[in-house]
Design an enzyme around this catalytic site. Structure first.
Site, PDB file in Angstrom:
ATOM      1  N   CYS A 244       0.838  -1.190   0.000  1.00  0.00           N
ATOM      2  CA  CYS A 244       0.000   0.000   0.000  1.00  0.00           C
ATOM      3  C   CYS A 244       0.881   1.250   0.000  1.00  0.00           C
ATOM      4  O   CYS A 244       1.630   1.478  -0.944  1.00  0.00           O
ATOM      5  CB  CYS A 244      -0.990  -0.027   1.168  1.00  0.00           C
ATOM      6  SG  CYS A 244      -2.312   1.215   1.002  1.00  0.00           S
TER       7      CYS A 244
ATOM      8  N   HIS B 259      -4.080  -4.247  -0.431  1.00  0.00           N
ATOM      9  CA  HIS B 259      -3.663  -4.902   0.808  1.00  0.00           C
ATOM     10  C   HIS B 259      -3.760  -6.418   0.624  1.00  0.00           C
ATOM     11  O   HIS B 259      -4.868  -6.965   0.660  1.00  0.00           O
ATOM     12  CB  HIS B 259      -4.572  -4.471   1.961  1.00  0.00           C
ATOM     13  CG  HIS B 259      -4.324  -3.082   2.436  1.00  0.00           C
ATOM     14  ND1 HIS B 259      -3.378  -2.776   3.385  1.00  0.00           N
ATOM     15  CD2 HIS B 259      -4.890  -1.913   2.080  1.00  0.00           C
ATOM     16  CE1 HIS B 259      -3.370  -1.471   3.602  1.00  0.00           C
ATOM     17  NE2 HIS B 259      -4.285  -0.922   2.824  1.00  0.00           N
TER      18      HIS B 259
ATOM     19  N   GLU C 201      -3.046  -8.702   2.688  1.00  0.00           N
ATOM     20  CA  GLU C 201      -3.520  -9.329   3.918  1.00  0.00           C
ATOM     21  C   GLU C 201      -5.031  -9.224   4.062  1.00  0.00           C
ATOM     22  O   GLU C 201      -5.626  -9.905   4.902  1.00  0.00           O
ATOM     23  CB  GLU C 201      -2.813  -8.714   5.137  1.00  0.00           C
ATOM     24  CG  GLU C 201      -3.290  -7.335   5.543  1.00  0.00           C
ATOM     25  CD  GLU C 201      -2.740  -6.182   4.723  1.00  0.00           C
ATOM     26  OE1 GLU C 201      -2.971  -5.028   5.114  1.00  0.00           O
ATOM     27  OE2 GLU C 201      -2.078  -6.432   3.688  1.00  0.00           O
TER      28      GLU C 201
END
Length: 202
Positions: A79, A182, A184
């Site tokens: 990011c 992102h 994750e």
């Protein structure tokens, strides 16, 4: 061992949890000496570019990151961490980045879609790369950002995303990588990308 840089401006917990879920040996590095000897480095980031870079520099990470990349240590910026890899950003003034890749960060056009760009969008592969091995072209990832990277060298653009304009959403050169969404938070696609990074030769 994978070192996640903690400079007070990154979403460390979710990234760490995702890497641990994949079986990676993870440590948090809050001082530059703690990345010495790391097999790989993760540079997360949320918030504003200028404030984040100021915090990264104040913590003493700028030169060690340059040294690690020059030594071929795999590094991924996530990011805002991806945006730091470039030369500058015009977010709330002009701010100098790490300059590891040529290009700049700028805001999405005011006459385009709603800003910030929040939600699921597609990754369109532009180069073959081990980071995206097994990730199908057009796979969805989760984005949250108002500024995007304009890369100077098309060879550094590994994947693009369309949001009113086509922009670089995954970048890389050698063992240096950056991903705008992102991973994750991107479910199967994101975990596959992180798994590829974890398993990458260092």
């Amino acid at each position: 061992m994978i070192a996640i840089i903690d400079y007070g401006a990154g979403n460390l917990r979710s990234v760490r949890n995702a890497l641990t879920h994949l079986g990676a040996d993870v440590t948090t590095a809050s001082t530059p000496d703690q990345i010495e000897g790391a097999d790989k480095i993760v540079l997360p980031g949320v918030g504003a570019f200028g404030a984040g870079m100021a915090a990264l520099r104040a913590a003493g990470f700028e030169a060690p990151l340059h040294e690690a990349v020059a030594a071929g240590v795999p590094l991924i910026g996530i990011c805002l961490g991806m945006q730091y890899l470039f030369e500058s950003s015009d977010e709330m003034g002009i701010h100098k980045g790490l300059g590891l890749l040529p290009g700049r960060v700028t805001r999405f056009p005011v006459d385009g879609p709603k800003v910030p760009h929040i939600g699921w969008n597609q990754l369109h592969a532009r180069q073959e790369t081990p980071l995206l091995a097994g990730v199908q072209d057009g796979s969805y990832a989760y984005f949250v950002h108002s500024y995007y990277v304009e890369a100077d060298d098309p060879a550094d653009v590994l994947a693009t995303t369309d949001y009113g304009i086509e922009y670089a959403s995954v970048v890389g050169r050698g063992s240096l990588f950056g991903i705008q969404p992102h991973p994750e938070k991107s479910q199967t696609t994101g975990l596959r990308i992180l798994k590829n990074f974890v398993e990458m030769a260092s």
